[in-house]
Design a protein around this motif. Sequence first.
Motif, short mmCIF file in Angstrom:
data_model
loop_
_atom_site.label_atom_id
_atom_site.label_comp_id
_atom_site.label_asym_id
_atom_site.label_seq_id
_atom_site.Cartn_x
_atom_site.Cartn_y
_atom_site.Cartn_z
N LYS A 132 91.61 96.61 66.38
CA LYS A 132 93.02 96.80 66.09
C LYS A 132 93.11 97.75 64.89
CE LYS A 132 97.33 96.29 64.87
NZ LYS A 132 98.28 97.24 65.51
N ASN A 133 93.71 98.90 65.12
CA ASN A 133 93.92 99.84 64.03
C ASN A 133 95.29 99.56 63.40
OD1 ASN A 133 91.52 101.52 64.20
ND2 ASN A 133 92.33 102.16 66.18
N VAL A 134 95.29 99.29 62.14
CA VAL A 134 96.55 98.95 61.48
C VAL A 134 97.20 100.23 60.95
CG1 VAL A 134 97.61 97.54 59.67
CG2 VAL A 134 95.53 96.76 60.80
N SER A 135 98.46 100.45 61.37
CA SER A 135 99.11 101.71 61.03
C SER A 135 100.42 101.49 60.28
CB SER A 135 99.40 102.48 62.33
OG SER A 135 100.38 103.44 62.10
N LEU A 136 100.69 102.39 59.37
CA LEU A 136 101.93 102.30 58.60
C LEU A 136 103.15 102.59 59.47
CD1 LEU A 136 102.75 101.66 55.71
CD2 LEU A 136 102.47 104.06 55.12
N SER A 137 102.94 103.08 60.70
CA SER A 137 104.11 103.27 61.58
C SER A 137 104.61 101.95 62.16
CB SER A 137 103.80 104.16 62.78
OG SER A 137 102.75 104.97 62.59
N GLU A 138 103.85 100.89 62.01
CA GLU A 138 104.32 99.60 62.53
C GLU A 138 105.47 99.13 61.63
OE1 GLU A 138 100.96 96.88 63.04
OE2 GLU A 138 99.72 98.60 63.48
N GLU A 139 106.62 98.97 62.28
CA GLU A 139 107.83 98.77 61.50
C GLU A 139 107.83 97.52 60.62
OE1 GLU A 139 111.02 100.63 63.96
OE2 GLU A 139 112.15 99.05 62.93
N HIS A 140 107.26 96.45 61.20
CA HIS A 140 107.33 95.19 60.45
C HIS A 140 106.61 95.28 59.10
CE1 HIS A 140 103.63 95.09 62.85
NE2 HIS A 140 103.13 94.46 61.81
N LEU A 141 105.66 96.21 58.99
CA LEU A 141 104.91 96.30 57.73
C LEU A 141 105.81 96.71 56.56
CD1 LEU A 141 101.50 97.86 58.82
CD2 LEU A 141 102.04 95.48 58.34
N HIS A 142 106.94 97.35 56.90
CA HIS A 142 107.84 97.79 55.82
C HIS A 142 108.70 96.65 55.29
CE1 HIS A 142 106.61 101.97 56.28
NE2 HIS A 142 106.38 101.59 57.52
N ASP A 143 108.72 95.56 56.05
CA ASP A 143 109.42 94.36 55.56
C ASP A 143 108.42 93.35 55.03
OD1 ASP A 143 111.96 95.28 56.41
OD2 ASP A 143 111.39 94.77 58.47
N HIS A 144 107.18 93.56 55.35
CA HIS A 144 106.15 92.57 55.00
C HIS A 144 105.01 93.29 54.31
CE1 HIS A 144 102.91 89.57 55.59
NE2 HIS A 144 103.88 88.70 55.76
N PHE A 145 105.18 93.70 53.01
CA PHE A 145 106.35 93.43 52.18
C PHE A 145 106.86 94.79 51.70
CE2 PHE A 145 103.46 89.84 51.95
CZ PHE A 145 104.29 88.78 52.21
N PRO A 146 108.14 94.91 51.34
CA PRO A 146 108.62 96.21 50.88
C PRO A 146 107.77 96.72 49.72
CG PRO A 146 110.44 94.68 51.17
CD PRO A 146 109.18 93.88 51.32
N GLY A 147 107.21 97.92 49.91
CA GLY A 147 106.38 98.50 48.84
C GLY A 147 104.95 97.99 48.82
N PHE A 148 104.67 96.96 49.60
CA PHE A 148 103.31 96.41 49.63
C PHE A 148 103.00 95.93 51.06
CE2 PHE A 148 100.02 93.11 48.93
CZ PHE A 148 99.10 93.88 48.24
N PRO A 149 102.75 96.90 51.96
CA PRO A 149 102.54 96.52 53.36
C PRO A 149 101.25 95.74 53.60
CG PRO A 149 102.21 98.89 53.05
CD PRO A 149 102.65 98.35 51.73
N VAL A 150 101.40 94.59 54.21
CA VAL A 150 100.26 93.73 54.53
C VAL A 150 100.43 93.23 55.96
CG1 VAL A 150 99.16 91.51 54.02
CG2 VAL A 150 100.00 92.92 52.14
N MET A 151 99.41 93.31 56.78
CA MET A 151 99.52 92.79 58.15
C MET A 151 99.68 91.28 58.11
SD MET A 151 97.10 93.39 61.43
CE MET A 151 97.39 92.54 62.97
#
Lengths: 129, 157
Positions: free
Chosen positions: B22-41
């Motif tokens: 699984k490649n984790v990408s900043l284009s995955e929208e939920h990452l911008h809410d989890h968490f704002p400014g600190f994206p974590v899967m």
Amino acid sequence: MADQEEVFEKIREVLEDALGVDEDEVTPEATLIGDLGAESIDFLDIVFRLEKAFDIKIPRGELFPENLASADSGFVVDGKVTETGIAEMREKMPHADIDSFAKDPAVTNVQNLFTVDMICKFVGSKLDG
Amino acid sequence: MRWFWIDKFIEFESGKQARSIKNVSLSEEHLHDHFPGFPVMPCSLIMEGMAQTGGILLGESHKFKYLVFLAKVPKFKSHRPVRPGDQLIYTATLTDAREEGGMTSVVAHCGDELVAEAEIVFAHVTEEDAGIPKGVNQKNVVEVGLAGVLAESGINE
């Protein structure tokens, strides 16, 4: 004959892992559903863990018979398990305390047959072959 | 959004072990809410990727005869946050498979680093019990969604 204390200790560990309960909650008389909070899917988990812990095979329905007291089993009348049903239980669940259950065979009491002690006796009999 | 939390399989040993990526990408929208400014899967999605890897391993071991449902996660441990740019490699080992269901043990690595581990129990259910339309099953998902990547990876089902 299998060392009963050792069997109980291993079963205690299995139930701690499967149900997330504390060591002191697992007593021989504790019921799996009422006292230890087990749900239907936990029974499958418990069976997997018992097989691994004791290196035994537990065929489907042998430890936890399915549909014994369901509405369409033909063994339930007016919310109570019939004499035939109780006889069937004695045969299918020889390790459970059917005598106590028979005094008040309400369907709602069926779940109380599944106790830690029942599992200990079941595993003991498997180990003794 | 399609509910695929693995991108492809890299190894598949029927009835034994499967590895997926699984490649984790900043284009995955939920990452911008989890968490704002600190994206974590989210760990729940790591768990989903583990369950998809293990669930397909179990399903394939019975030739997709049963509907495989995630029933219980007796154990899940996260060792560090998974961030965009990380590549997760899930390794699922089938520890038990029987008529009623199965159990897998799954680890997630980034490179050599262990980032999460879990034990997952699956139950086999009928379409009726699951309340889903006929014809929708895990085999479809594998055929439609993952067969391409399986083929691309040169792995035969």
